[in-house]
Motif scaffolding. Structure first.
Motif, PDB file in Angstrom:
ATOM      1  N   SER A   1       0.852  -1.186   0.000  1.00 39.63           N
ATOM      2  CA  SER A   1       0.000   0.000   0.000  1.00 39.63           C
ATOM      3  C   SER A   1       0.892   1.241   0.000  1.00 39.63           C
ATOM      4  O   SER A   1       2.122   1.138   0.097  1.00 39.63           O
ATOM      5  CB  SER A   1      -0.938  -0.006   1.209  1.00 39.63           C
ATOM      6  OG  SER A   1      -0.188  -0.035   2.395  1.00 39.63           O
ATOM      7  N   CYS A   2       0.287   2.388  -0.076  1.00 37.25           N
ATOM      8  CA  CYS A   2       1.033   3.645  -0.208  1.00 37.25           C
ATOM      9  C   CYS A   2       2.016   3.871   0.941  1.00 37.25           C
ATOM     10  O   CYS A   2       3.094   4.434   0.747  1.00 37.25           O
ATOM     11  CB  CYS A   2       0.072   4.823  -0.287  1.00 37.25           C
ATOM     12  SG  CYS A   2      -1.078   4.729  -1.672  1.00 37.25           S
ATOM     13  N   ASP A   3       1.642   3.417   2.147  1.00 40.80           N
ATOM     14  CA  ASP A   3       2.508   3.662   3.293  1.00 40.80           C
ATOM     15  C   ASP A   3       3.773   2.802   3.300  1.00 40.80           C
ATOM     16  O   ASP A   3       4.585   2.900   4.216  1.00 40.80           O
ATOM     17  CB  ASP A   3       1.745   3.505   4.609  1.00 40.80           C
ATOM     18  CG  ASP A   3       1.193   2.113   4.828  1.00 40.80           C
ATOM     19  OD1 ASP A   3       1.358   1.241   3.952  1.00 40.80           O
ATOM     20  OD2 ASP A   3       0.582   1.902   5.889  1.00 40.80           O
ATOM     21  N   PHE A   4       3.969   1.990   2.276  1.00 37.54           N
ATOM     22  CA  PHE A   4       5.216   1.250   2.130  1.00 37.54           C
ATOM     23  C   PHE A   4       6.358   2.224   1.823  1.00 37.54           C
ATOM     24  O   PHE A   4       7.471   2.050   2.300  1.00 37.54           O
ATOM     25  CB  PHE A   4       5.087   0.203   1.013  1.00 37.54           C
ATOM     26  CG  PHE A   4       6.255  -0.734   0.904  1.00 37.54           C
ATOM     27  CD1 PHE A   4       6.453  -1.724   1.855  1.00 37.54           C
ATOM     28  CD2 PHE A   4       7.144  -0.634  -0.152  1.00 37.54           C
ATOM     29  CE1 PHE A   4       7.531  -2.601   1.758  1.00 37.54           C
ATOM     30  CE2 PHE A   4       8.214  -1.510  -0.270  1.00 37.54           C
ATOM     31  CZ  PHE A   4       8.408  -2.496   0.700  1.00 37.54           C
ATOM     32  N   CYS A   5       6.070   3.251   1.033  1.00 37.85           N
ATOM     33  CA  CYS A   5       7.083   4.248   0.662  1.00 37.85           C
ATOM     34  C   CYS A   5       6.804   5.635   1.248  1.00 37.85           C
ATOM     35  O   CYS A   5       7.719   6.435   1.382  1.00 37.85           O
ATOM     36  CB  CYS A   5       7.172   4.395  -0.859  1.00 37.85           C
ATOM     37  SG  CYS A   5       7.762   2.929  -1.700  1.00 37.85           S
ATOM     38  N   HIS A   6       5.549   5.932   1.559  1.00 38.24           N
ATOM     39  CA  HIS A   6       5.177   7.262   2.039  1.00 38.24           C
ATOM     40  C   HIS A   6       4.878   7.230   3.523  1.00 38.24           C
ATOM     41  O   HIS A   6       4.275   6.283   4.031  1.00 38.24           O
ATOM     42  CB  HIS A   6       3.962   7.776   1.267  1.00 38.24           C
ATOM     43  CG  HIS A   6       4.225   7.952  -0.191  1.00 38.24           C
ATOM     44  ND1 HIS A   6       4.982   8.977  -0.692  1.00 38.24           N
ATOM     45  CD2 HIS A   6       3.836   7.218  -1.260  1.00 38.24           C
ATOM     46  CE1 HIS A   6       5.045   8.871  -2.008  1.00 38.24           C
ATOM     47  NE2 HIS A   6       4.369   7.811  -2.378  1.00 38.24           N
ATOM     48  N   LEU A   7       5.301   8.302   4.212  1.00 40.84           N
ATOM     49  CA  LEU A   7       5.147   8.398   5.660  1.00 40.84           C
ATOM     50  C   LEU A   7       3.887   9.168   6.041  1.00 40.84           C
ATOM     51  O   LEU A   7       3.397   9.987   5.266  1.00 40.84           O
ATOM     52  CB  LEU A   7       6.356   9.123   6.262  1.00 40.84           C
ATOM     53  CG  LEU A   7       7.710   8.478   6.028  1.00 40.84           C
ATOM     54  CD1 LEU A   7       8.809   9.381   6.561  1.00 40.84           C
ATOM     55  CD2 LEU A   7       7.778   7.115   6.694  1.00 40.84           C
ATOM     56  N   LYS A   8       3.419   8.904   7.245  1.00 43.08           N
ATOM     57  CA  LYS A   8       2.288   9.674   7.772  1.00 43.08           C
ATOM     58  C   LYS A   8       2.749  11.107   8.012  1.00 43.08           C
ATOM     59  O   LYS A   8       3.917  11.362   8.302  1.00 43.08           O
ATOM     60  CB  LYS A   8       1.777   9.071   9.077  1.00 43.08           C
ATOM     61  CG  LYS A   8       1.043   7.778   8.862  1.00 43.08           C
ATOM     62  CD  LYS A   8       0.412   7.290  10.128  1.00 43.08           C
ATOM     63  CE  LYS A   8      -0.320   5.991   9.826  1.00 43.08           C
ATOM     64  NZ  LYS A   8      -0.960   5.442  10.999  1.00 43.08           N
ATOM     65  N   ALA A   9       1.811  12.017   7.884  1.00 39.46           N
ATOM     66  CA  ALA A   9       2.108  13.437   8.074  1.00 39.46           C
ATOM     67  C   ALA A   9       2.613  13.675   9.492  1.00 39.46           C
ATOM     68  O   ALA A   9       2.146  13.045  10.442  1.00 39.46           O
ATOM     69  CB  ALA A   9       0.866  14.266   7.807  1.00 39.46           C
ATOM     70  N   LYS A  10       3.583  14.562   9.601  1.00 42.38           N
ATOM     71  CA  LYS A  10       4.102  14.915  10.923  1.00 42.38           C
ATOM     72  C   LYS A  10       3.047  15.707  11.681  1.00 42.38           C
ATOM     73  O   LYS A  10       2.304  16.487  11.097  1.00 42.38           O
ATOM     74  CB  LYS A  10       5.372  15.749  10.785  1.00 42.38           C
ATOM     75  CG  LYS A  10       6.545  14.974  10.249  1.00 42.38           C
ATOM     76  CD  LYS A  10       7.768  15.847  10.177  1.00 42.38           C
ATOM     77  CE  LYS A  10       8.947  15.045   9.651  1.00 42.38           C
ATOM     78  NZ  LYS A  10      10.133  15.886   9.502  1.00 42.38           N
TER      79      LYS A  10
END
Length: 138
Positions: free
Chosen positions: A60-69
């Motif tokens: 899913s997207c969170d494999f490469c992208h982080l949650k917003a700070k």
């Protein structure tokens, strides 16, 4: 006389402000931190490519992208959204893979000069990954 001069000055200042603001507004998507993919990529094409990566690697997207700070000055509860502009080691590895894919496709399969190398997909993620987040040889 003084009143009409004052009106002209005010209207002129407002007009300059509006024109100046109009020049700062762009119609481009305004993606932040695109380093490998074309800066003029459409939202539809970007979403399509990201979805293709998700399917090829079964992630899913969170494999490469982080949650917003979390904003320390915000009183609103933190949102569970991704910040697509944040960098991390996995995203940097993905960029390397995209560059590799572009290099292979443009070197060995690039026949149509109207197509940007990032959009060629003869060799893609699935060529090596075969539905795994990491290639089988790793």
């Amino acid at each position: 006389m003084f009143h009409s001069h004052k009106t002209i000055v005010i209207v002129s200042v407002l007009l300059i402000t509006v024109i100046g603001t109009a020049f700062t507004i762009t119609t481009e998507p305004g993606y932040k931190n695109l380093q490998v993919l074309p800066k003029d990529i459409t939202e539809q094409r970007l979403d399509s490519m990201m979805n293709a990566y998700n399917r090829a690697l079964k992630v899913s997207c969170d494999f490469c992208h982080l949650k917003a700070k979390k904003d320390m000055f915000s009183i609103a509860p933190p949102k569970d959204e991704l910040d697509f502009a944040l960098d991390n080691p996995m995203k940097e590895e993905a960029r390397k893979m995209i560059r590799l894919q572009m290099e292979i496709n443009s070197k060995y399969f690039y026949n149509d000069t109207t197509i940007k190398p990032a959009y060629l997909n003869v060799v893609g993620c699935n060529t090596c990954h075969r539905g795994n987040p990491f290639p089988a040889y790793e």
